[in-house]
Scaffold this motif. Structure first.
Motif, short mmCIF file in Angstrom:
data_model
loop_
_atom_site.label_atom_id
_atom_site.label_comp_id
_atom_site.label_asym_id
_atom_site.label_seq_id
_atom_site.Cartn_x
_atom_site.Cartn_y
_atom_site.Cartn_z
N THR A 99 0.87 -1.16 0.00
CA THR A 99 0.00 0.00 0.00
C THR A 99 0.92 1.22 0.00
OG1 THR A 99 -1.69 -1.22 1.22
CG2 THR A 99 -1.87 1.19 1.19
N ASP A 100 0.77 2.07 -1.00
CA ASP A 100 1.74 3.13 -1.25
C ASP A 100 1.13 4.51 -1.21
OD1 ASP A 100 3.71 1.17 -1.86
OD2 ASP A 100 2.96 1.04 -3.92
N THR A 101 1.97 5.48 -0.86
CA THR A 101 1.71 6.89 -1.15
C THR A 101 2.89 7.37 -1.98
OG1 THR A 101 2.77 7.75 0.86
CG2 THR A 101 0.41 7.26 0.99
N LEU A 102 2.60 8.18 -2.97
CA LEU A 102 3.62 8.70 -3.87
C LEU A 102 3.44 10.20 -4.03
CD1 LEU A 102 2.36 5.84 -5.47
CD2 LEU A 102 4.67 6.12 -6.32
N VAL A 103 4.52 10.86 -4.42
CA VAL A 103 4.48 12.30 -4.64
C VAL A 103 5.34 12.63 -5.86
CG1 VAL A 103 6.38 12.75 -3.02
CG2 VAL A 103 4.73 14.55 -3.51
N ARG A 104 4.88 13.64 -6.60
CA ARG A 104 5.65 14.13 -7.73
C ARG A 104 6.72 15.08 -7.19
NH1 ARG A 104 3.30 14.73 -12.82
NH2 ARG A 104 1.32 15.13 -11.79
N THR A 105 7.98 14.82 -7.51
CA THR A 105 9.09 15.66 -7.07
C THR A 105 9.74 16.29 -8.29
OG1 THR A 105 10.84 14.00 -7.25
CG2 THR A 105 9.52 13.98 -5.22
N THR A 106 10.75 17.11 -8.08
CA THR A 106 11.48 17.69 -9.20
C THR A 106 12.20 16.60 -10.00
OG1 THR A 106 13.36 18.15 -7.77
CG2 THR A 106 11.77 19.94 -8.11
N ASP A 107 12.44 15.44 -9.39
CA ASP A 107 13.07 14.30 -10.07
C ASP A 107 12.05 13.31 -10.62
OD1 ASP A 107 15.70 15.19 -9.53
OD2 ASP A 107 15.55 14.40 -7.50
N TRP A 109 8.12 11.17 -10.12
CA TRP A 109 7.35 10.50 -9.08
C TRP A 109 8.27 9.66 -8.19
CZ3 TRP A 109 2.42 11.32 -7.76
CH2 TRP A 109 1.61 12.00 -8.67
N ARG A 110 7.99 9.69 -6.87
CA ARG A 110 8.75 8.90 -5.90
C ARG A 110 7.79 8.35 -4.85
NH1 ARG A 110 11.75 9.40 -9.48
NH2 ARG A 110 13.92 10.09 -9.47
N LEU A 111 8.16 7.21 -4.29
CA LEU A 111 7.42 6.66 -3.15
C LEU A 111 7.69 7.52 -1.92
CD1 LEU A 111 8.19 2.87 -3.57
CD2 LEU A 111 5.89 3.84 -3.35
N ARG A 112 6.65 7.84 -1.19
CA ARG A 112 6.83 8.49 0.12
C ARG A 112 6.70 7.42 1.20
NH1 ARG A 112 4.29 13.87 0.81
NH2 ARG A 112 6.34 14.59 0.26
N THR A 113 5.70 6.56 1.05
CA THR A 113 5.54 5.45 2.00
C THR A 113 5.19 4.18 1.25
OG1 THR A 113 3.18 5.85 2.39
CG2 THR A 113 4.75 6.98 3.88
N ARG A 114 5.66 3.07 1.78
CA ARG A 114 5.32 1.75 1.23
C ARG A 114 5.10 0.85 2.43
NH1 ARG A 114 6.99 -1.71 -3.99
NH2 ARG A 114 5.05 -0.71 -4.61
N ALA A 115 3.91 0.24 2.52
CA ALA A 115 3.56 -0.65 3.62
C ALA A 115 3.25 -2.04 3.06
CB ALA A 115 2.35 -0.11 4.38
N MET A 116 3.87 -3.05 3.67
CA MET A 116 3.69 -4.44 3.23
C MET A 116 2.59 -5.10 4.05
SD MET A 116 4.63 -6.86 1.29
CE MET A 116 3.97 -8.51 1.27
N THR A 117 1.69 -5.78 3.37
CA THR A 117 0.69 -6.62 4.01
C THR A 117 0.88 -8.03 3.47
OG1 THR A 117 -0.87 -4.79 4.22
CG2 THR A 117 -1.77 -7.03 4.39
#
Length: 138
Positions: A99-107, A109-117
């Motif tokens: 389950t992920d949250t991502l954000v667009r950065t100057t570089d 898209w990047r993952l901000r959080t990744r949670a494993m279930t």
């Protein structure tokens, strides 16, 4: 950037996660996260500075990921991606999803959080038990 471009770029970031962790490329793995990124599993959340230690203590093998379901809202996104991990020496499998949250950065898209279930044989879905390297520090 179009929605299709965003989807493709995010899918590539998530594919890069699976390939770099499979190959043991810690620098490549860290590069798919934002600097304040975090990974959650085994009952805990780990900041990026703990990630190399966590990966070193984890079993090695193949990370097979499926196409993620993504919800993009401007410069942020959330998603869920199925996972099948196959341990290299025994070919034992672990299945579950991120389950992920991502954000667009100057570089890009990047993952901000990744949670494993994990999905257990009995059908339970859970985050697992504290990781082995955490127990050894006690």
């Amino acid at each position: 950037m179009s929605r299709s471009d965003d989807l493709l770029e995010i899918q590539q970031v998530l594919a890069r996660y699976a390939v770099t962790i499979t190959k043991g490329d810690i620098d490549g793995l860290l590069a798919v996260f934002t600097p304040d990124g975090a990974y959650s599993a085994f009952g805990d959340t780990y900041p990026l500075d703990r990630f190399p230690e966590l990966v070193a203590a984890a079993p090695k093998g193949l990370f097979l990921t499926g196409t993620p379901v993504l919800d993009i809202d401007g410069d942020t996104a959330t998603g869920t991606q199925p996972l099948c991990f196959i341990e290299h020496s025994t070919h034992d499998m672990r299945i579950g999803y991120y389950t992920d949250t991502l954000v667009r950065t100057t570089d890009g898209w990047r993952l901000r959080t990744r949670a494993m279930t994990f999905i257990r044989r009995n059908g339970d879905h859970d985050s697992g038990i504290p990781h082995a390297f955490e127990r050894s520090e006690a």
